[in-house]
Design an enzyme around this catalytic site. Sequence first.
Site, PDB file in Angstrom:
ATOM      1  N   GLU A 171       4.943  -4.972   7.135  1.00  0.00           N
ATOM      2  CA  GLU A 171       4.202  -3.889   7.809  1.00  0.00           C
ATOM      3  C   GLU A 171       4.672  -3.649   9.234  1.00  0.00           C
ATOM      4  O   GLU A 171       4.589  -2.541   9.753  1.00  0.00           O
ATOM      5  CB  GLU A 171       2.698  -4.208   7.808  1.00  0.00           C
ATOM      6  N   GLU A 178      -0.369  -9.292  -0.518  1.00  0.00           N
ATOM      7  CA  GLU A 178      -1.785  -9.575  -0.219  1.00  0.00           C
ATOM      8  C   GLU A 178      -2.632  -9.552  -1.492  1.00  0.00           C
ATOM      9  O   GLU A 178      -3.539 -10.374  -1.658  1.00  0.00           O
ATOM     10  CB  GLU A 178      -2.306  -8.559   0.806  1.00  0.00           C
ATOM     11  N   GLY A 234       0.805  -4.970   0.964  1.00  0.00           N
ATOM     12  CA  GLY A 234      -0.406  -5.069   0.154  1.00  0.00           C
ATOM     13  C   GLY A 234      -0.155  -5.699  -1.206  1.00  0.00           C
ATOM     14  O   GLY A 234      -1.075  -6.260  -1.805  1.00  0.00           O
ATOM     15  N   ALA A 262       0.860  -1.177   0.000  1.00  0.00           N
ATOM     16  CA  ALA A 262       0.000   0.000   0.000  1.00  0.00           C
ATOM     17  C   ALA A 262       0.897   1.228   0.000  1.00  0.00           C
ATOM     18  O   ALA A 262       2.056   1.163   0.423  1.00  0.00           O
ATOM     19  CB  ALA A 262      -0.898  -0.024   1.236  1.00  0.00           C
TER      20      ALA A 262
HETATM   21  N1  CAA Z   1       4.659   3.172  -0.786  1.00  0.00           N
HETATM   22  C1  CAA Z   1       5.072   4.329  -1.337  1.00  0.00           C
HETATM   23  N2  CAA Z   1       6.261   4.464  -1.988  1.00  0.00           N
HETATM   24  C2  CAA Z   1       7.042   3.374  -2.058  1.00  0.00           C
HETATM   25  C3  CAA Z   1       6.674   2.141  -1.499  1.00  0.00           C
HETATM   26  C4  CAA Z   1       5.410   2.044  -0.848  1.00  0.00           C
HETATM   27  N3  CAA Z   1       4.939   0.908  -0.300  1.00  0.00           N
HETATM   28  N4  CAA Z   1       7.666   1.243  -1.726  1.00  0.00           N
HETATM   29  C5  CAA Z   1       8.627   1.914  -2.405  1.00  0.00           C
HETATM   30  N5  CAA Z   1       8.248   3.190  -2.604  1.00  0.00           N
HETATM   31  C6  CAA Z   1       9.001   4.246  -3.293  1.00  0.00           C
HETATM   32  C7  CAA Z   1      10.178   4.720  -2.459  1.00  0.00           C
HETATM   33  O1  CAA Z   1       9.767   5.679  -1.507  1.00  0.00           O
HETATM   34  C8  CAA Z   1      11.090   5.292  -3.527  1.00  0.00           C
HETATM   35  O2  CAA Z   1      10.598   6.565  -3.872  1.00  0.00           O
HETATM   36  P1  CAA Z   1      11.665   7.791  -4.116  1.00  0.00           P
HETATM   37  O3  CAA Z   1      12.473   7.362  -5.301  1.00  0.00           O
HETATM   38  O4  CAA Z   1      10.778   8.969  -4.391  1.00  0.00           O
HETATM   39  O5  CAA Z   1      12.464   7.903  -2.874  1.00  0.00           O
HETATM   40  C9  CAA Z   1      10.827   4.373  -4.718  1.00  0.00           C
HETATM   41  O6  CAA Z   1       9.597   3.713  -4.473  1.00  0.00           O
HETATM   42  C10 CAA Z   1      11.923   3.328  -4.880  1.00  0.00           C
HETATM   43  O7  CAA Z   1      12.044   2.668  -3.627  1.00  0.00           O
HETATM   44  P2  CAA Z   1      13.482   2.435  -2.921  1.00  0.00           P
HETATM   45  O8  CAA Z   1      14.419   3.544  -3.248  1.00  0.00           O
HETATM   46  O9  CAA Z   1      13.212   2.169  -1.469  1.00  0.00           O
HETATM   47  O10 CAA Z   1      13.954   1.099  -3.695  1.00  0.00           O
HETATM   48  P3  CAA Z   1      14.910  -0.038  -3.129  1.00  0.00           P
HETATM   49  O11 CAA Z   1      15.189  -0.938  -4.302  1.00  0.00           O
HETATM   50  O12 CAA Z   1      16.044   0.523  -2.368  1.00  0.00           O
HETATM   51  O13 CAA Z   1      13.992  -0.854  -2.054  1.00  0.00           O
HETATM   52  C11 CAA Z   1      11.980  -1.936  -1.296  1.00  0.00           C
HETATM   53  C12 CAA Z   1      12.859  -1.541  -2.499  1.00  0.00           C
HETATM   54  C13 CAA Z   1      12.693  -2.949  -0.427  1.00  0.00           C
HETATM   55  C14 CAA Z   1      10.701  -2.545  -1.869  1.00  0.00           C
HETATM   56  C15 CAA Z   1      11.659  -0.660  -0.458  1.00  0.00           C
HETATM   57  O14 CAA Z   1      11.183   0.366  -1.323  1.00  0.00           O
HETATM   58  C16 CAA Z   1      10.630  -0.878   0.604  1.00  0.00           C
HETATM   59  O15 CAA Z   1      10.925  -1.434   1.660  1.00  0.00           O
HETATM   60  N6  CAA Z   1       9.361  -0.442   0.357  1.00  0.00           N
HETATM   61  C17 CAA Z   1       8.305  -0.495   1.339  1.00  0.00           C
HETATM   62  C18 CAA Z   1       7.738  -1.892   1.467  1.00  0.00           C
HETATM   63  C19 CAA Z   1       6.641  -1.917   2.537  1.00  0.00           C
HETATM   64  O16 CAA Z   1       6.864  -1.574   3.678  1.00  0.00           O
HETATM   65  N7  CAA Z   1       5.420  -2.350   2.149  1.00  0.00           N
HETATM   66  C20 CAA Z   1       4.297  -2.411   3.033  1.00  0.00           C
HETATM   67  C21 CAA Z   1       3.451  -1.166   2.912  1.00  0.00           C
HETATM   68  S1  CAA Z   1       2.161  -1.085   4.135  1.00  0.00           S
HETATM   69  C22 CAA Z   1       0.926  -2.078   3.516  1.00  0.00           C
HETATM   70  O17 CAA Z   1       1.040  -2.647   2.452  1.00  0.00           O
HETATM   71  C23 CAA Z   1      -0.300  -2.204   4.389  1.00  0.00           C
HETATM   72  C24 CAA Z   1      -1.227  -3.269   3.981  1.00  0.00           C
HETATM   73  O18 CAA Z   1      -1.156  -4.382   4.430  1.00  0.00           O
HETATM   74  C25 CAA Z   1      -2.282  -2.985   3.013  1.00  0.00           C
END
Ligand code: CAA
Length: 259
Positions: free
Chosen positions: A133, A113, A110, A66
Amino acid sequence: MTYEFIQVHTEADKIGVITLNRPKQLNALSPDLMVELGAAMTAFDADAAIGCIIITGSEKAFAAGADIGAMATFTFADVYKNDYITKHWETIRSIRKPVIAAVSGFALGGGCELAMMCDFIIAADNARFGQPEIKLGIIPGAGGTQRLPRSVGKSKAMDLVLTGRMMNADEAERAGLVSRIVPLDKLMEETLAAALMICSYSQIAVMAAKESVNRSFESGLSDGVMFERRIFHALFATQDQKEGMDAFVNKRPADFKHQ
Ligand code: CAA
């Protein structure tokens, strides 16, 4: 409808392909994207020519979860009153035609999911799954704590949900989360081949099979088997059952009319 956050096309006039398309955010599932995804899936489900739907992302990310930026400032009142992660997210559960997730790269939160809400997952060899999460001070909110243990068992689900670690495609296949792993450059070819095979069968039988398998997650064994038995019986009322069995007996290919 025109779409901004997804791309939609058909293959062989019978497969609906939806590509998540927010590359800069690794296909993070924003509320607007989910509105579009729900609309596209509903439209394909209603289209008589479509026999199977595929959801895919990019090589780097199926979906990284998400949209954290979009929800970072939400309050309890915001998410509770608007029933966040319900409308549009739950649409996928009402889709009656088969939905395949073709996953490459990250399928996190998400994103994992969403893949689990599909009927099965074909994973590229670079796929990585996880429910991170916990690192954000929340828990999975789109069914992860419920579907993951049903797929991979309690121990691995707890491991993933509590540590927030990712698992690679091999581990996901061993655990039963994905049905098969294919080389990254063959992901769409293999997924389309599976979808085409499904489309070659009676659409009524396919929809009934999906409904019956899904029933196993909602009922006890006796009720589930009875549900299956009655649907099995009902299929003998279709022309497709006559066609399928006659084709077998007469050693010819079946020509299903979906009637
Ligand atoms: N939401 C919004 N933006 C996101 C995102 C997310 N879930 N995941 C990645 N991005 C964005 C980053 O902020 C980044 O943006 P900028 O270039 O503007 O800084 C861009 O995508 C590229 O990401 P990274 O630079 O972090 O890329 P990476 O290769 O170094 O890492 C990754 C990749 C491991 C996937 C890392 O981006 C990450 O950990 N993302 C978050 C994953 C996460 O926590 N997901 C759970 C979300 S909560 C949820 O989903 C609730 C639910 O159950 C419904």
